[in-house]
Design an enzyme around this catalytic site. Structure first.
Site, PDB file in Angstrom:
ATOM      1  N   SER A 191       0.852  -1.180   0.000  1.00  0.00           N
ATOM      2  CA  SER A 191       0.000   0.000   0.000  1.00  0.00           C
ATOM      3  C   SER A 191       0.889   1.232   0.000  1.00  0.00           C
ATOM      4  CB  SER A 191      -0.926   0.022   1.214  1.00  0.00           C
ATOM      5  OG  SER A 191      -1.790  -1.088   1.203  1.00  0.00           O
ATOM      6  N   PHE A 255       5.322   3.997   2.291  1.00  0.00           N
ATOM      7  CA  PHE A 255       5.273   2.597   1.852  1.00  0.00           C
ATOM      8  C   PHE A 255       4.703   1.774   3.003  1.00  0.00           C
ATOM      9  CE2 PHE A 255       8.245   4.368  -1.024  1.00  0.00           C
ATOM     10  CZ  PHE A 255       8.589   3.472  -2.025  1.00  0.00           C
ATOM     11  N   GLU A 256       3.757   0.900   2.701  1.00  0.00           N
ATOM     12  CA  GLU A 256       3.227  -0.043   3.690  1.00  0.00           C
ATOM     13  C   GLU A 256       3.372  -1.459   3.139  1.00  0.00           C
ATOM     14  OE1 GLU A 256       2.028   0.392   6.704  1.00  0.00           O
ATOM     15  OE2 GLU A 256       1.664   2.555   6.856  1.00  0.00           O
ATOM     16  N   ALA A 257       4.244  -2.237   3.764  1.00  0.00           N
ATOM     17  CA  ALA A 257       4.444  -3.634   3.365  1.00  0.00           C
ATOM     18  C   ALA A 257       3.386  -4.490   4.046  1.00  0.00           C
ATOM     19  CB  ALA A 257       5.839  -4.097   3.766  1.00  0.00           C
TER      20      ALA A 257
END
Length: 394
Positions: A191, A255-257
């Protein structure tokens, strides 16, 4: 205003190949638990090829390091593990550094290094990383401390921002397994967000630049992550790092992992973060005056909380038909991170999707000791009609 060149460049596509990634992946650091001890391994591996400078110390006196790669005019500041238990992006950063060192002759890599100076803080919160917590040793969420600057780690980040004066900021995080990419039954493996700069969520040129970067990354990864790229909520909070820097008119990308199917160690997700970072930096290195990716950015579906780790369907408990949602609780144990299955809800119908779904087919479901399944109970195993079934991830 700028737009960005995305992966229509065939040379960048070559770096997305599986054999390329397998060759540069830092195998020395894997799993969910990443601390300064792992960073010391990385420092030893690189030797004098990369210079890690101590830029400050945590509440408990642990070193916070930063490295710089590249010699270009465009300055990029990136930081990971602001939340100590969010290490997927740290692993991807190590892979990125390995690429910069061992593939510096590649045209794509050399163009990034010639155009950009990239400043990276791999582990901003080393105390939280060691304890495997979101917060720091003073129980403060550093991502809510960028205005008050009450914590040494928050001050370190702000001091580096002020000294470097970056043109772009990359804020690297993990998100929970509960998130879907929109309303479809697909997990949000990656995301992105361009944080808001004010309560009105105004869109100016700096936010548009972030949007263009995100749209480019989504396009570059769409074939590999079809339906698994989401857009994070952009509610404004000036105490957050991204909102603070966006408020200062610096294009900032969050950034969302997230979760990839059956990848609780986040080694697959790590690979996609690495590719997204390459795409992002390649775009930054090839700024071109033109128009937007704003519309494409808003085409990315917004995250929703539609998943549980396990859902048991069509269960009979006593005289009732029930469904059971289970969420893994991540706990630091002697052998690393353990995933404890906790019952979240027991209802007639669970509307969420499960990363794993168990169909009890109307049969009796209980715990191995014969007791009923109830909320907030750990369920490592369940019994379906006298047949024992493992629920725990490992």
């Amino acid at each position: 205003m700028f737009s960005f060149v995305n992966m229509k460049n065939m040379q960048l596509k070559e770096l997305f190949q599986e054999d390329f990634y397998s060759a540069i992946k830092m195998q020395e650091v894997t799993g969910r638990y990443v601390t300064n001890k792992d960073l010391e391994k990385v420092k030893s591996y690189f030797g004098d090829k990369i210079d890690f400078q101590e830029i400050g110390r945590s509440v408990k006196g642990k070193s916070v390091y930063m490295t710089r790669v590249g010699k270009g005019k465009i300055k990029v500041l990136a930081w990971s593990q602001m939340h100590g238990n969010e290490a997927t992006t740290t692993k991807a950063v190590f892979d990125l550094l390995n690429t910069f060192i061992n593939e510096s002759g590649n045209k794509v890599i050399s163009s990034i290094l010639d155009s950009c100076s990239i400043f990276i803080i791999p582990i901003l919160n080393p105390d939280g990383a060691e304890a495997y917590t979101r917060i720091n040793a003073n129980s403060v969420d550093l991502n809510r401390d960028l205005q008050q600057l009450s914590q040494p780690e928050s001050r370190i980040l702000m001091q580096q921002y002020q000294a470097i004066k970056p043109e772009f900021c990359l804020n690297l995080h993990d998100q929970r397994t509960i998130f879907s990419a929109g309303s479809r039954p697909e997990p949000a493996t990656l995301s992105f967000l361009t944080p808001s700069k004010d309560p009105e969520r105004s869109i100016d040129d700096s936010r548009r630049q972030s949007m263009c970067l995100i749209a480019g990354m989504a396009e570059d990864l769409q074939n590999e992550l079809q339906g698994r790229i989401g857009r994070y909520d952009d509610a404004f909070n000036i105490n957050c790092a991204g909102d603070t820097f966006q408020n200062l008119n610096i294009p900032t990308v969050l950034f969302e992992a997230g979760h990839f199917p059956e990848d609780y160690e986040r080694e697959e997700t790590r690979k996609y973060v690495f590719k997204a970072l390459l795409s992002c930096l390649y775009q930054i290195a090839h700024l071109q005056p033109d128009t937007s990716g704003e519309e494409s950015y808003f085409d990315i579906p917004e995250n929703q909380k539609l998943f549980n780790d396990v859902i048991i369907r069509n269960a009979r408990i006593g005289n009732e038909n029930s469904e059971i949602s289970i969420q893994f609780r991540e706990v630091l144990g002697e052998k690393g991170i353990e995933f404890l299955p906790m019952v979240e809800k027991r209802e007639k119908r669970i509307s969420n999707y499960g990363h794993r779904e168990i169909d009890a087919k109307g049969l009796e479901v209980s715990l191995p000791d014969g007791s009923e399944i109830s909320e907030n109970v750990v369920v490592n195993k369940i019994v379906i009609n006298n047949r024992e079934l493992e629920v725990k991830y490992r």
